[in-house]
Design an enzyme around this catalytic site. Structure first.
Site, PDB file in Angstrom:
ATOM      1  N   GLY A   1      31.433  32.471  65.557  1.00  0.00           N
ATOM      2  CA  GLY A   1      31.045  32.568  64.153  1.00  0.00           C
ATOM      3  C   GLY A   1      32.105  33.273  63.334  1.00  0.00           C
ATOM      4  O   GLY A   1      33.285  33.271  63.683  1.00  0.00           O
ATOM      5  N   CYS A   2      31.702  33.903  62.258  1.00  0.00           N
ATOM      6  CA  CYS A   2      32.633  34.568  61.343  1.00  0.00           C
ATOM      7  C   CYS A   2      33.429  35.652  62.055  1.00  0.00           C
ATOM      8  O   CYS A   2      32.859  36.539  62.687  1.00  0.00           O
ATOM      9  CB  CYS A   2      31.862  35.170  60.176  1.00  0.00           C
ATOM     10  SG  CYS A   2      32.887  36.147  59.066  1.00  0.00           S
ATOM     11  N   PHE A   3      34.750  35.591  61.949  1.00  0.00           N
ATOM     12  CA  PHE A   3      35.565  36.588  62.665  1.00  0.00           C
ATOM     13  C   PHE A   3      35.409  38.001  62.120  1.00  0.00           C
ATOM     14  O   PHE A   3      35.687  38.971  62.828  1.00  0.00           O
ATOM     15  CB  PHE A   3      37.043  36.191  62.760  1.00  0.00           C
ATOM     16  CG  PHE A   3      37.727  35.677  61.517  1.00  0.00           C
ATOM     17  CD1 PHE A   3      37.317  36.025  60.237  1.00  0.00           C
ATOM     18  CD2 PHE A   3      38.821  34.826  61.637  1.00  0.00           C
ATOM     19  CE1 PHE A   3      37.978  35.556  59.108  1.00  0.00           C
ATOM     20  CE2 PHE A   3      39.493  34.346  60.518  1.00  0.00           C
ATOM     21  CZ  PHE A   3      39.070  34.721  59.250  1.00  0.00           C
TER      22      PHE A   3
END
Length: 220
Positions: free
Chosen positions: A51-53
């Site tokens: 997902g979002c880093f």
């Protein structure tokens, strides 16, 4: 006729969305021999996409033995990916993190446990509110030993949950560091809306689940 056109439109959309993951260049990435990253100053490196880093970077940086977590892109077939290009889903890359860790304090097996334990392992092509191939879960191996650890953990989790685990397993090839403004984003922007509503709750959920792994200054 209208029904046929609707089906055709959906088929085209689906095909375009998944083209980056099914074209021949991407297949070459998946079938490649893994690249081994050597120890540097006694530190090892591991690579994960979940997902979002912004979220993943903060989670791993809270763990004992992790020296640094760097946001970037991995798993794709495109040279020099950018945030804007990655967001189209056409580069093959996912938002990923490079974990620099001390193998005398924490091992790869524990990093894999953290990886699976800090996400929804059943969600395909995304995590939480983030959807698309650029947010898909990928776990990268650098040798056969790491590959076996990943596959065994994934199989055990699938059996435990009685469902399919979404994470893809790729040979590591190259990590592209993201733009400077993405680095340490959660720490530098604690009041940003996404950080308050998504990243911090995800971090706190992880901290509750793995208190024994946290650095002393991350326990509160």
């Amino acid at each position: 006729m209208k029904k046929f056109l609707s089906i055709l439109a959906i088929t085209i959309l689906f095909s375009c969305h998944n083209q980056a993951q099914t074209n021949t260049k991407q297949k070459a990435v998946i079938d490649a021999e893994p690249v081994v990253v050597p120890l540097k100053d006694g530190k090892a490196r591991a690579y994960f996409a979940s997902g979002c880093f912004w979220c993943v970077e903060a989670i791993f940086e809270s763990v004992k033995g992790v020296e640094e977590s760097i946001s970037g892109y991995a798993g794709g077939h495109t040279e020099n990916p950018t945030y804007e290009a990655s967001n189209t889903g056409k580069t093959g890359h996912a938002e990923a993190v490079e974990i620099i860790y001390n193998p005398e304090v924490i091992n790869f097996t524990t990093l894999v446990d953290i990886y699976f334990g800090s996400q929804d392992p059943t969600q395909a092509n995304g995590q939480g509110p983030d959807h698309g191939s650029q947010y898909r879960s990928i776990i990268f191996y650098q040798n056969d030993e790491q590959k076996k650890i990943i596959q065994d953990k994934k199989a055990a989790l699938a059996k435990e949950l009685d469902t399919k685990i979404a994470a893809e397993v790729y040979p590591f090839q190259k990590f592209w560091i993201a733009e400077d403004y993405h680095q340490n984003y959660e720490r530098l922007h604690p009041n940003q809306g996404y950080i308050r509503n998504v990243s911090i709750p995800r971090l706190n959920k992880f901290k509750t689940k793995f208190p024994q792994l946290l650095k002393d200054d991350k326990k509160h």
